[in-house]
Design a protein around this motif. Structure first.
Motif, PDB file in Angstrom:
ATOM      1  N   PHE A 156      59.840  16.845  58.805  1.00 42.08           N
ATOM      2  CA  PHE A 156      58.586  16.736  59.782  1.00 42.08           C
ATOM      3  C   PHE A 156      58.472  18.080  60.805  1.00 42.08           C
ATOM      4  O   PHE A 156      57.315  18.468  60.969  1.00 42.08           O
ATOM      5  CB  PHE A 156      58.439  15.481  60.436  1.00 42.08           C
ATOM      6  CG  PHE A 156      57.158  15.436  61.381  1.00 42.08           C
ATOM      7  CD1 PHE A 156      55.890  15.367  60.744  1.00 42.08           C
ATOM      8  CD2 PHE A 156      57.318  15.482  62.947  1.00 42.08           C
ATOM      9  CE1 PHE A 156      54.784  15.308  61.611  1.00 42.08           C
ATOM     10  CE2 PHE A 156      56.125  15.253  63.648  1.00 42.08           C
ATOM     11  CZ  PHE A 156      55.014  15.430  63.037  1.00 42.08           C
ATOM     12  N   ALA A 157      59.815  18.378  61.298  1.00 36.48           N
ATOM     13  CA  ALA A 157      59.763  19.584  62.363  1.00 36.48           C
ATOM     14  C   ALA A 157      59.409  20.737  61.635  1.00 36.48           C
ATOM     15  O   ALA A 157      58.639  21.431  62.229  1.00 36.48           O
ATOM     16  CB  ALA A 157      61.003  19.441  62.748  1.00 36.48           C
ATOM     17  N   VAL A 162      55.511  25.499  60.605  1.00 39.21           N
ATOM     18  CA  VAL A 162      54.833  26.167  59.707  1.00 39.21           C
ATOM     19  C   VAL A 162      53.334  26.162  60.110  1.00 39.21           C
ATOM     20  O   VAL A 162      52.569  27.061  59.933  1.00 39.21           O
ATOM     21  CB  VAL A 162      55.007  25.716  58.246  1.00 39.21           C
ATOM     22  CG1 VAL A 162      54.176  24.552  57.702  1.00 39.21           C
ATOM     23  CG2 VAL A 162      54.474  26.942  57.176  1.00 39.21           C
ATOM     24  N   PHE A 163      52.796  25.132  60.563  1.00 39.08           N
ATOM     25  CA  PHE A 163      51.384  24.794  60.977  1.00 39.08           C
ATOM     26  C   PHE A 163      51.073  25.680  62.260  1.00 39.08           C
ATOM     27  O   PHE A 163      50.168  26.379  62.374  1.00 39.08           O
ATOM     28  CB  PHE A 163      51.035  23.439  61.117  1.00 39.08           C
ATOM     29  CG  PHE A 163      49.546  23.060  61.536  1.00 39.08           C
ATOM     30  CD1 PHE A 163      48.788  23.055  60.440  1.00 39.08           C
ATOM     31  CD2 PHE A 163      49.266  22.999  62.753  1.00 39.08           C
ATOM     32  CE1 PHE A 163      47.163  22.853  60.736  1.00 39.08           C
ATOM     33  CE2 PHE A 163      47.930  22.713  63.213  1.00 39.08           C
ATOM     34  CZ  PHE A 163      46.870  22.704  62.251  1.00 39.08           C
ATOM     35  N   VAL A 164      51.971  25.624  63.237  1.00 40.46           N
ATOM     36  CA  VAL A 164      51.774  26.241  64.444  1.00 40.46           C
ATOM     37  C   VAL A 164      51.948  27.787  64.059  1.00 40.46           C
ATOM     38  O   VAL A 164      51.249  28.446  64.735  1.00 40.46           O
ATOM     39  CB  VAL A 164      52.824  25.796  65.278  1.00 40.46           C
ATOM     40  CG1 VAL A 164      53.035  26.845  66.711  1.00 40.46           C
ATOM     41  CG2 VAL A 164      52.782  24.322  65.939  1.00 40.46           C
ATOM     42  N   LYS A 165      52.836  28.083  63.159  1.00 39.87           N
ATOM     43  CA  LYS A 165      52.984  29.670  62.910  1.00 39.87           C
ATOM     44  C   LYS A 165      51.626  30.148  62.228  1.00 39.87           C
ATOM     45  O   LYS A 165      51.307  31.290  62.535  1.00 39.87           O
ATOM     46  CB  LYS A 165      54.105  29.950  62.020  1.00 39.87           C
ATOM     47  CG  LYS A 165      55.615  29.905  62.605  1.00 39.87           C
ATOM     48  CD  LYS A 165      56.867  30.239  61.772  1.00 39.87           C
ATOM     49  CE  LYS A 165      58.058  30.558  62.460  1.00 39.87           C
ATOM     50  NZ  LYS A 165      59.209  30.971  61.465  1.00 39.87           N
ATOM     51  N   ALA A 166      50.829  29.251  61.520  1.00 38.99           N
ATOM     52  CA  ALA A 166      50.038  29.584  60.732  1.00 38.99           C
ATOM     53  C   ALA A 166      48.811  29.847  61.966  1.00 38.99           C
ATOM     54  O   ALA A 166      47.825  30.729  61.703  1.00 38.99           O
ATOM     55  CB  ALA A 166      49.515  28.597  59.860  1.00 38.99           C
ATOM     56  N   GLN A 229      56.481  22.438  45.978  1.00 42.91           N
ATOM     57  CA  GLN A 229      57.117  22.964  47.145  1.00 42.91           C
ATOM     58  C   GLN A 229      56.211  24.161  47.933  1.00 42.91           C
ATOM     59  O   GLN A 229      56.214  24.058  48.954  1.00 42.91           O
ATOM     60  CB  GLN A 229      58.625  23.490  47.081  1.00 42.91           C
ATOM     61  CG  GLN A 229      59.623  22.534  46.789  1.00 42.91           C
ATOM     62  CD  GLN A 229      60.873  22.938  46.399  1.00 42.91           C
ATOM     63  OE1 GLN A 229      61.039  23.937  45.623  1.00 42.91           O
ATOM     64  NE2 GLN A 229      61.763  22.154  46.834  1.00 42.91           N
ATOM     65  N   TRP A 230      55.958  25.066  46.833  1.00 37.90           N
ATOM     66  CA  TRP A 230      54.870  26.223  47.351  1.00 37.90           C
ATOM     67  C   TRP A 230      53.707  25.541  48.065  1.00 37.90           C
ATOM     68  O   TRP A 230      53.386  25.997  49.274  1.00 37.90           O
ATOM     69  CB  TRP A 230      54.678  27.064  46.282  1.00 37.90           C
ATOM     70  CG  TRP A 230      53.332  28.146  46.405  1.00 37.90           C
ATOM     71  CD1 TRP A 230      52.836  28.383  47.707  1.00 37.90           C
ATOM     72  CD2 TRP A 230      52.377  28.450  45.463  1.00 37.90           C
ATOM     73  NE1 TRP A 230      51.828  29.385  47.561  1.00 37.90           N
ATOM     74  CE2 TRP A 230      51.502  29.545  46.317  1.00 37.90           C
ATOM     75  CE3 TRP A 230      52.597  28.587  43.982  1.00 37.90           C
ATOM     76  CZ2 TRP A 230      50.779  30.166  45.576  1.00 37.90           C
ATOM     77  CZ3 TRP A 230      51.674  29.224  43.569  1.00 37.90           C
ATOM     78  CH2 TRP A 230      50.675  30.263  44.035  1.00 37.90           C
ATOM     79  N   TRP A 231      53.060  24.630  47.581  1.00 38.41           N
ATOM     80  CA  TRP A 231      51.751  24.054  48.006  1.00 38.41           C
ATOM     81  C   TRP A 231      52.021  23.267  49.251  1.00 38.41           C
ATOM     82  O   TRP A 231      51.225  23.138  50.340  1.00 38.41           O
ATOM     83  CB  TRP A 231      50.949  23.413  46.699  1.00 38.41           C
ATOM     84  CG  TRP A 231      50.059  24.953  46.088  1.00 38.41           C
ATOM     85  CD1 TRP A 231      50.896  25.373  44.993  1.00 38.41           C
ATOM     86  CD2 TRP A 231      49.045  25.364  46.160  1.00 38.41           C
ATOM     87  NE1 TRP A 231      49.859  26.237  44.675  1.00 38.41           N
ATOM     88  CE2 TRP A 231      49.014  26.282  45.401  1.00 38.41           C
ATOM     89  CE3 TRP A 231      47.923  25.013  47.239  1.00 38.41           C
ATOM     90  CZ2 TRP A 231      47.982  27.284  45.276  1.00 38.41           C
ATOM     91  CZ3 TRP A 231      46.965  26.169  47.311  1.00 38.41           C
ATOM     92  CH2 TRP A 231      47.034  26.976  46.252  1.00 38.41           C
ATOM     93  N   LEU A 232      52.864  22.366  49.032  1.00 40.83           N
ATOM     94  CA  LEU A 232      53.209  21.194  50.110  1.00 40.83           C
ATOM     95  C   LEU A 232      53.606  21.904  51.183  1.00 40.83           C
ATOM     96  O   LEU A 232      53.242  21.545  52.361  1.00 40.83           O
ATOM     97  CB  LEU A 232      54.062  20.377  49.539  1.00 40.83           C
ATOM     98  CG  LEU A 232      54.468  19.044  50.424  1.00 40.83           C
ATOM     99  CD1 LEU A 232      53.161  18.325  50.815  1.00 40.83           C
ATOM    100  CD2 LEU A 232      55.413  17.763  49.898  1.00 40.83           C
ATOM    101  N   TRP A 233      54.656  22.887  51.490  1.00 37.51           N
ATOM    102  CA  TRP A 233      55.394  22.957  52.257  1.00 37.51           C
ATOM    103  C   TRP A 233      54.977  24.419  52.916  1.00 37.51           C
ATOM    104  O   TRP A 233      55.535  25.078  53.949  1.00 37.51           O
ATOM    105  CB  TRP A 233      56.826  23.183  52.034  1.00 37.51           C
ATOM    106  CG  TRP A 233      57.525  21.638  52.198  1.00 37.51           C
ATOM    107  CD1 TRP A 233      57.664  21.232  50.961  1.00 37.51           C
ATOM    108  CD2 TRP A 233      57.756  21.176  53.066  1.00 37.51           C
ATOM    109  NE1 TRP A 233      58.348  19.726  51.195  1.00 37.51           N
ATOM    110  CE2 TRP A 233      58.336  19.830  52.585  1.00 37.51           C
ATOM    111  CE3 TRP A 233      57.766  21.282  54.576  1.00 37.51           C
ATOM    112  CZ2 TRP A 233      58.851  18.745  53.290  1.00 37.51           C
ATOM    113  CZ3 TRP A 233      58.176  20.177  55.208  1.00 37.51           C
ATOM    114  CH2 TRP A 233      58.640  18.857  54.805  1.00 37.51           C
TER     115      TRP A 233
END
Length: 277
Positions: A156-157, A162-166, A229-233
């Motif tokens: 989860f972390a 990755v969301f915040v970096k985006a 993994q590409w799409w989910l993560w």
């Protein structure tokens, strides 16, 4: 004067968004594909510069050439559209459904162009699969794995990261596109957009279109990354983070503070007294 004032830039943001909403699906896919391939080329060049010099910052200095080409040729990145297209909808001169479909077509175009360039580069770097990946090819594989399984390892972390970096990435990318509107000259546009792009790439933030090139290209050359993994993560959370960062931190924020205000009514004045003769 070459400089364009912020209030005029705000008007240009709305007008650009309105113009993009009027493009046909064919235009959006073609412009998106060209933009995706150009950004992929800029990314591979940045990796090459960083690898040859041993200084990652060199790659960040090189990378903005991609957005410079995209802006000057009027091509489309879905990340830039995240910042501009909501503005006509706010002013009720654009339709939310048209905006969403615009994003879909440009996303598809970006994906096609990024993957096409990646496939051609993979052939060039490995002699059509005849030699093991080294140099830039090995770098792309390592980055592809770091951007997917690297985040997955933190659970989860990793997803929050990755969301915040985006978000941080597209705040800067959309800011670069807007900065290009602050100048009427070619040199001025390039100089203005360079700064936010340097900030984004130099700190390793996550850009959905860059990742459309890096991750599948790494997979083609042997990266241990699955499609899921590409799409989910990466691809899905990065696209959503890019949407939030570009639309709120750049598009909406600059529009709210710099949008043209209605002219204030002129103060009432009493007619001058004319002395009687």
């Amino acid at each position: 004067m070459d400089y364009v004032k912020p209030v005029d830039v705000a008007s240009a943001m709305v007008n650009t968004g309105r113009m993009k909403l009027g493009l046909t699906p064919t235009d959006l896919i073609v412009r998106g594909a060209l933009a995706g391939s150009v950004l992929g080329a800029a990314t591979s060049l940045a990796f090459t510069g960083a690898l040859q010099t041993g200084v990652p910052l060199v790659g960040a200095l090189i990378f903005p050439v991609g957005l410079g080409i995209i802006v000057l040729l009027g091509l489309d990145l879905v990340t830039g559209s995240f910042g501009l297209l909501p503005l006509p909808c706010i002013e009720k001169t654009g339709d939310p459904r048209t905006m969403f479909m615009n994003w879909v077509y440009v996303f598809i175009g970006n994906l096609i162009g990024s993957m096409a360039y990646g496939a051609l580069l993979a052939i060039a770097l490995t002699n059509f699969g005849s030699t093991a990946p080294t140099g830039v090819a090995a770098q792309i594989i390592a980055v592809a794995q770091a951007k997917t399984t690297g985040y997955a390892a933190f659970g989860f972390a990793g997803m929050v990261t990755v969301f915040v970096k985006a978000m941080l990435c597209n705040w800067m990318v959309c800011l670069a596109i807007v900065m290009a509107m602050t100048s009427a000259s070619t040199v001025g546009k390039l100089a203005a957009l360079w700064m936010p792009m340097l900030i984004f790439f130099g700190q390793g933030f996550e850009h959905s279109v860059v990742n459309m090139f890096v991750i599948p290209t790494g997979m083609l050359m042997g990266a241990k990354v699955s499609m899921a993994q590409w799409w989910l993560w990466n691809q899905i959370p990065v696209t959503l983070g890019n949407l939030v960062g570009g639309s709120i931190f750049t598009g909406l924020a600059l529009y709210l503070t710099h949008k043209p205000k209605d002219s204030a009514p002129a103060p009432l004045t009493m007619p001058s007294q004319v002395p009687a003769e």
